[in-house]
Write a protein that holds these residues in place. Structure first.
Motif, PDB file in Angstrom:
ATOM      1  N   GLY A   1      68.402  58.497  31.084  1.00 31.50           N
ATOM      2  CA  GLY A   1      67.741  57.492  31.903  1.00 31.50           C
ATOM      3  C   GLY A   1      68.482  57.335  33.209  1.00 31.50           C
ATOM      4  O   GLY A   1      69.658  57.687  33.348  1.00 31.50           O
ATOM      5  N   ASP A   2      67.820  56.766  34.196  1.00 31.45           N
ATOM      6  CA  ASP A   2      68.430  56.661  35.513  1.00 31.45           C
ATOM      7  C   ASP A   2      68.048  55.337  36.149  1.00 31.45           C
ATOM      8  O   ASP A   2      66.970  54.811  35.928  1.00 31.45           O
ATOM      9  N   GLU A   3      68.959  54.797  36.941  1.00 33.11           N
ATOM     10  CA  GLU A   3      68.667  53.651  37.776  1.00 33.11           C
ATOM     11  C   GLU A   3      69.009  54.025  39.208  1.00 33.11           C
ATOM     12  O   GLU A   3      69.936  54.800  39.464  1.00 33.11           O
ATOM     13  N   ILE A   4      68.259  53.516  40.163  1.00 35.55           N
ATOM     14  CA  ILE A   4      68.520  53.787  41.561  1.00 35.55           C
ATOM     15  C   ILE A   4      69.764  53.017  41.979  1.00 35.55           C
ATOM     16  O   ILE A   4      69.816  51.797  41.897  1.00 35.55           O
TER      17      ILE A   4
ATOM     18  N   ALA B   1      53.004  59.787  38.166  1.00 36.26           N
ATOM     19  CA  ALA B   1      54.057  60.151  39.112  1.00 36.26           C
ATOM     20  C   ALA B   1      54.312  59.022  40.100  1.00 36.26           C
ATOM     21  O   ALA B   1      55.465  58.688  40.409  1.00 36.26           O
ATOM     22  N   ALA B   2      53.224  58.412  40.607  1.00 32.44           N
ATOM     23  CA  ALA B   2      53.379  57.310  41.559  1.00 32.44           C
ATOM     24  C   ALA B   2      54.019  56.102  40.894  1.00 32.44           C
ATOM     25  O   ALA B   2      54.866  55.425  41.489  1.00 32.44           O
ATOM     26  N   LEU B   3      53.631  55.805  39.630  1.00 34.02           N
ATOM     27  CA  LEU B   3      54.219  54.668  38.923  1.00 34.02           C
ATOM     28  C   LEU B   3      55.699  54.901  38.665  1.00 34.02           C
ATOM     29  O   LEU B   3      56.514  53.979  38.811  1.00 34.02           O
ATOM     30  N   ARG B   4      56.070  56.124  38.308  1.00 33.60           N
ATOM     31  CA  ARG B   4      57.486  56.417  38.066  1.00 33.60           C
ATOM     32  C   ARG B   4      58.301  56.246  39.342  1.00 33.60           C
ATOM     33  O   ARG B   4      59.391  55.666  39.318  1.00 33.60           O
ATOM     34  N   ARG B   5      57.762  56.717  40.482  1.00 35.43           N
ATOM     35  CA  ARG B   5      58.475  56.541  41.748  1.00 35.43           C
ATOM     36  C   ARG B   5      58.613  55.062  42.087  1.00 35.43           C
ATOM     37  O   ARG B   5      59.670  54.612  42.539  1.00 35.43           O
ATOM     38  N   TYR B   6      57.541  54.303  41.878  1.00 29.35           N
ATOM     39  CA  TYR B   6      57.571  52.880  42.194  1.00 29.35           C
ATOM     40  C   TYR B   6      58.603  52.153  41.341  1.00 29.35           C
ATOM     41  O   TYR B   6      59.416  51.368  41.855  1.00 29.35           O
ATOM     42  N   LEU B   7      58.602  52.412  40.032  1.00 31.45           N
ATOM     43  CA  LEU B   7      59.560  51.749  39.151  1.00 31.45           C
ATOM     44  C   LEU B   7      60.990  52.115  39.525  1.00 31.45           C
ATOM     45  O   LEU B   7      61.887  51.256  39.528  1.00 31.45           O
ATOM     46  N   ALA B   8      61.218  53.374  39.839  1.00 35.34           N
ATOM     47  CA  ALA B   8      62.561  53.803  40.241  1.00 35.34           C
ATOM     48  C   ALA B   8      62.994  53.094  41.522  1.00 35.34           C
ATOM     49  O   ALA B   8      64.133  52.629  41.642  1.00 35.34           O
ATOM     50  N   ASN B   9      62.099  52.997  42.484  1.00 37.09           N
ATOM     51  CA  ASN B   9      62.427  52.332  43.742  1.00 37.09           C
ATOM     52  C   ASN B   9      62.675  50.839  43.553  1.00 37.09           C
ATOM     53  O   ASN B   9      63.412  50.220  44.323  1.00 37.09           O
ATOM     54  N   GLN B  10      62.056  50.261  42.523  1.00 31.82           N
ATOM     55  CA  GLN B  10      62.271  48.857  42.224  1.00 31.82           C
ATOM     56  C   GLN B  10      63.596  48.621  41.501  1.00 31.82           C
ATOM     57  O   GLN B  10      64.046  47.495  41.384  1.00 31.82           O
ATOM     58  N   GLY B  11      64.223  49.683  41.024  1.00 29.38           N
ATOM     59  CA  GLY B  11      65.487  49.559  40.318  1.00 29.38           C
ATOM     60  C   GLY B  11      65.367  49.628  38.817  1.00 29.38           C
ATOM     61  O   GLY B  11      66.346  49.395  38.098  1.00 29.38           O
ATOM     62  N   ALA B  12      64.177  49.945  38.295  1.00 31.88           N
ATOM     63  CA  ALA B  12      64.010  50.065  36.844  1.00 31.88           C
ATOM     64  C   ALA B  12      64.559  51.416  36.376  1.00 31.88           C
ATOM     65  O   ALA B  12      64.477  52.407  37.103  1.00 31.88           O
TER      66      ALA B  12
END
Length: 377
Positions: free
Chosen positions: A258-261, A111-122
């Motif tokens: 899929g989603d990008e921020i 969960a933390a890795l998914r949040r981090y990747l999303a916040n990075q724009g992945a």
């Protein structure tokens, strides 16, 4: 003065119940979130030692493919930073023996890795992608329907799982055969295919025919409801054909789910420059093993693991878990180890400050390099 037999019996039973509760908490799959679980083969012995960075990076990269749905992840925003310090994402590990083979079971904070990747724009999956039901006919002549548990089905399911996609194959039992035939699948007759698919509850359905020959041919399509979203026909080696189909299905779902921020004007959001400052446990979650250790500072604002003293009974442990679970933002509370009256508890997600909101929990020292808290309800 000797204590009454009733008091000693009560204490014994309380400690026994504590042990049972701990073993249940540590048992594989006992309420554990499977999002961050990765299994790797061990090729150099029975294992037992802490996994090295190479194994952790391999596991973290596999998890990143699942979270993003992408086959190639090295160039995605944030991935290089995450792989540079793979141990910070690790919550637990254990070695599992199956016959002569040994596997390393890793449990990352998915969960933390998914949040981090999303916040990075992945790009990451928006929740769980839908399950795809696959009606496949393979073999010579009329062919046979590939059903759940067949080697072909298992191989395709495993490949899809590496991209975070779930394939489901039918039971092909009497109920399926009553309304659907091999000819219906080969001939792409939508009505009987979709009617037979209703029992499986999937809105996405794939049909495929694998033709034998000097060079095998795979003809397949992917439907959402009655609409054919993508399809292909190709010849070649079986493994490459099936892998190509799974890749195309995963790519299609990734485009849809899929989603990008992005910002309000539709532009991709500038990624943060730093890794999250959460503290993640990196020890083995096995009874009798050393307690997990934590990296990074152990403050109320940066805590994944809580070392708590004063838990001397099942009632104390139950009360502590209940109090923590009711703290704002806490999604789960897991017991990681128990030593005398001291318990190590893992909270999810990371980055919370639950101890501030729990009456009876206060800092009272240090244990194994982390802050120690005392429980006095």
């Amino acid at each position: 003065m000797a204590r009454p037999i009733e008091a000693r019996w009560t204490e014994l039973m309380t400690r026994l119940l504590c042990c049972v509760l701990l073993l249940l908490a540590l048992a594989p799959g006992a309420g554990a979130d499977t999002l961050g679980q990765v299994s790797l083969p061990v090729n150099d012995g029975p294992g037992g030692e802490a996994p090295g960075d190479e194994a952790l990076r391999d596991g973290l990269e596999r998890l990143t493919r699942r979270l993003t749905g992408r086959a190639e992840v090295a160039d995605l925003p944030g991935v290089a930073g995450a792989l540079a310090t793979p141990d910070r994402w690790l919550q637990a590990y254990r070695y599992q023996q199956a016959g002569d083979a040994t596997r390393l079971e890793l449990e990352f904070d998915g969960a933390a890795l998914r949040r981090y990747l999303a916040n990075q724009g992945a790009p990451v999956w928006r929740g769980e992608p839908p399950t795809v039901l696959v009606w496949m006919v393979a073999g010579s002549g009329r062919g046979n329907v590939v059903s759940a548990g067949d080697d072909l089905a298992d191989a395709m399911t495993d490949v899809a799982a590496q991209r975070g996609v779930t394939l489901r194959f039918p039971a092909w039992d009497e109920q399926d055969r009553e309304g659907l035939s091999v000819a219906d699948i080969r001939g792409r007759f939508d009505e009987p295919v979709l009617a037979a698919s209703r029992r499986y509850g999937s809105g996405w359905v794939a049909t495929a025919v694998l033709y034998d020959g000097r060079q095998e041919t795979l003809n397949w399509r992917l439907m959402e409801g009655r609409e054919t979203v993508t399809q292909d026909r190709d010849s070649g080696e079986r493994g490459a054909l099936l892998s190509g189909m799974v890749t195309a299905v995963a790519d299609t779902l990734n485009e849809r789910y899929g989603d990008e921020i992005r910002t309000a004007d539709g532009q991709q959001k500038d990624p943060p420059t730093a890794l999250p400052t959460t503290s993640v446990g990196t020890g083995p979650a096995v009874a009798g093993g050393p307690a997990p250790s934590a990296t990074g500072p152990d403050s109320f604002d940066d805590m994944t693991l809580l070392a708590v003293r004063g838990v001397s009974s099942l009632r104390d442990l139950t009360a502590l878990r209940q109090a923590l679970s009711q703290a704002p933002g806490v999604a789960s509370v897991e017991v990681r180890s128990l030593d005398g009256d001291q318990v190590l508890i893992q909270l999810s997600p990371a980055g919370l400050a639950p101890a501030r909101d729990v009456a009876g929990l206060s800092e009272c020292g240090e244990s194994q390099g982390r802050a120690l808290y005392c429980w006095q309800p």
